[in-house]
Design a protein around this motif. Structure first.
Motif, PDB file in Angstrom:
ATOM      1  N   SER A 151      24.423  49.448  32.566  1.00  0.00           N
ATOM      2  CA  SER A 151      22.988  49.186  32.655  1.00  0.00           C
ATOM      3  C   SER A 151      22.692  49.981  34.194  1.00  0.00           C
ATOM      4  N   LEU A 168      23.401  53.457  34.528  1.00  0.00           N
ATOM      5  CA  LEU A 168      22.460  54.414  33.832  1.00  0.00           C
ATOM      6  C   LEU A 168      21.156  54.371  34.721  1.00  0.00           C
ATOM      7  N   VAL A 169      20.827  53.364  35.465  1.00  0.00           N
ATOM      8  CA  VAL A 169      19.723  53.258  36.516  1.00  0.00           C
ATOM      9  C   VAL A 169      19.861  54.113  37.590  1.00  0.00           C
ATOM     10  N   LEU A 186      22.021  56.572  37.783  1.00  0.00           N
ATOM     11  CA  LEU A 186      21.975  57.953  37.220  1.00  0.00           C
ATOM     12  C   LEU A 186      20.691  58.555  37.333  1.00  0.00           C
ATOM     13  N   LEU A 187      19.654  57.669  36.718  1.00  0.00           N
ATOM     14  CA  LEU A 187      18.424  58.169  36.465  1.00  0.00           C
ATOM     15  C   LEU A 187      17.721  58.365  37.887  1.00  0.00           C
ATOM     16  N   PHE A 188      18.027  57.766  38.766  1.00  0.00           N
ATOM     17  CA  PHE A 188      17.652  57.628  40.267  1.00  0.00           C
ATOM     18  C   PHE A 188      18.161  58.971  40.813  1.00  0.00           C
ATOM     19  N   LEU A 226      18.985  61.666  39.616  1.00  0.00           N
ATOM     20  CA  LEU A 226      18.255  62.798  38.780  1.00  0.00           C
ATOM     21  C   LEU A 226      17.099  63.290  39.739  1.00  0.00           C
ATOM     22  N   ARG A 227      16.526  62.342  40.489  1.00  0.00           N
ATOM     23  CA  ARG A 227      15.291  62.821  41.481  1.00  0.00           C
ATOM     24  C   ARG A 227      15.432  62.942  42.743  1.00  0.00           C
ATOM     25  N   TRP A 287      23.963  60.699  43.429  1.00  0.00           N
ATOM     26  CA  TRP A 287      25.010  60.891  42.320  1.00  0.00           C
ATOM     27  C   TRP A 287      26.377  60.584  42.600  1.00  0.00           C
ATOM     28  N   SER A 314      26.194  56.682  42.378  1.00  0.00           N
ATOM     29  CA  SER A 314      26.129  56.069  40.868  1.00  0.00           C
ATOM     30  C   SER A 314      27.445  56.278  40.543  1.00  0.00           C
TER      31      SER A 314
END
Length: 331
Positions: free
Chosen positions: A241, A244-245, A247-249, A251-252, A258, A261
């Motif tokens: 989890s 994934l959090v 990774l989403l961060f 992306l921005r 990267w 993560s």
């Protein structure tokens, strides 16, 4: 003997116990001709009705009840899964071991996979059954029991869909009974796991079982089921989890995030390597040892889903349903 859609595996199981006079087969809704096969073998057949839901524990209780109905003075009973073949001389060897130690509730021996070379999943099952000889904390589905011990703990917990054998062993040990693994060939088991999806479902089922064991026996220290659950939550829930959090961060934000993560997952390969080396030192081939290290860690994820599934069922008052990994094979 218990089974559900075991096909040829059940035929081999029935053939291996033809010399036993009192035999009962309990079927849980098979659609592959298993019932007719058992009837042709002259075995007493018990067909479980629904509701309630099918469970292996419920099937074993029904089989034992039928045996005791036919033989009220029954002293010993061999439980065996329908995908297993009982090895020659096992029954006599196990009876001698029980007779030698009156405080033994059960004995079990070496369960082997019939086709360990077909897949790494089968090979790992074969290693899973390779437990040390001596006093044990639990057993699997195959064992020779002292009926008086089973009666004292009121048999299996019929609502459990996984780990019912281990749970009953916990209650036996709390009553002062001992369990023993003896140096003898007991059964040949046919896991028939050749696909990743099968492995996933079987592993998810184990997580369900660990969750229920920890809930029913929170005071257990040997084994420590609460620690097992904490490991599943950490490796199979929290860490993925967090990744994934992150990774989403990332992306921005950009490249630096990267890298950060990915570092969150660094403990995974390190732990896989550690486990693989340990398995190699135990004598497994490099292929099986590496598969063990990888799958033991990846398996934390389906175990986490199984754990969550158990607690959702418990919280909502729903009866847990079977988690199956085999399909029907015509008998």
């Amino acid at each position: 003997m218990i089974g559900r859609n075991e096909g040829l595996r059940l035929a081999q199981c029935l053939a291996s116990v033809r010399d036993i006079k009192n035999r009962v087969y309990v079927d849980s809704g098979s659609s592959d001709g298993s019932i007719a096969l058992a009837q042709r073998e002259g075995v007493t057949v018990v067909e479980l009705a629904v509701p309630p839901h099918f469970t292996a524990a419920r099937a074993r209780n029904a089989g034992l009840k039928q045996l005791l109905l036919e033989n009220p003075d029954l002293e010993f009973v061999q439980m065996v899964d329908g995908d297993c073949e009982v090895r020659p001389d096992w029954i006599l060897t196990a009876l001698a071991a029980l007779a030698a130690e009156p405080d033994l509730a059960l004995v079990f021996g070496r369960r082997r996979e019939r086709f360990p070379d077909v897949s790494v999943y089968n090979a790992l099952c074969d290693d899973e059954w390779n437990v040390p000889v001596g006093e044990a904390s639990g057993c699997g589905g195959d064992a020779l029991f002292r009926v008086a011990a089973l009666q004292q703990v009121d048999f299996y917990n019929s609502t459990m869909i996984a780990a019912e054998d281990t749970e009953m062993c916990m209650r036996l040990r709390k009553r002062g009974w001992k369990l023993r693994c003896i140096d003898a060939e007991m059964t040949l088991h046919d896991a028939a796991i050749t696909r990743l999806r099968q492995w996933w479902n079987r592993t998810r089922r184990s997580g369900h079982g660990f969750g229920e064991l920890a809930y029913l026996h929170p005071d257990s220290k040997y084994p420590n089921w609460r620690r097992t659950v904490r490991s599943i939550v950490a490796w199979g829930g929290l860490m993925p989890s967090a990744f994934l959090v992150a990774l989403l961060f990332a992306l921005r934000v950009g490249l630096a995030s990267w890298i950060a993560s990915l570092l969150l997952l660094a403990p995974w390969p390190l732990r896989m390597i550690q486990l693989a080396r340990r398995q190699r030192q135990r004598g497994l081939s490099w292929k099986v040892a590496c598969a063990s290290g990888i799958l033991l860690m990846l398996g934390k994820v389906p175990q986490f889903f199984g754990l969550i599934g158990y607690h959702l069922d418990r919280a909502t008052g729903h009866a847990s349903r079977l988690i199956e990994y085999k399909g029907p094979k015509t008998a």
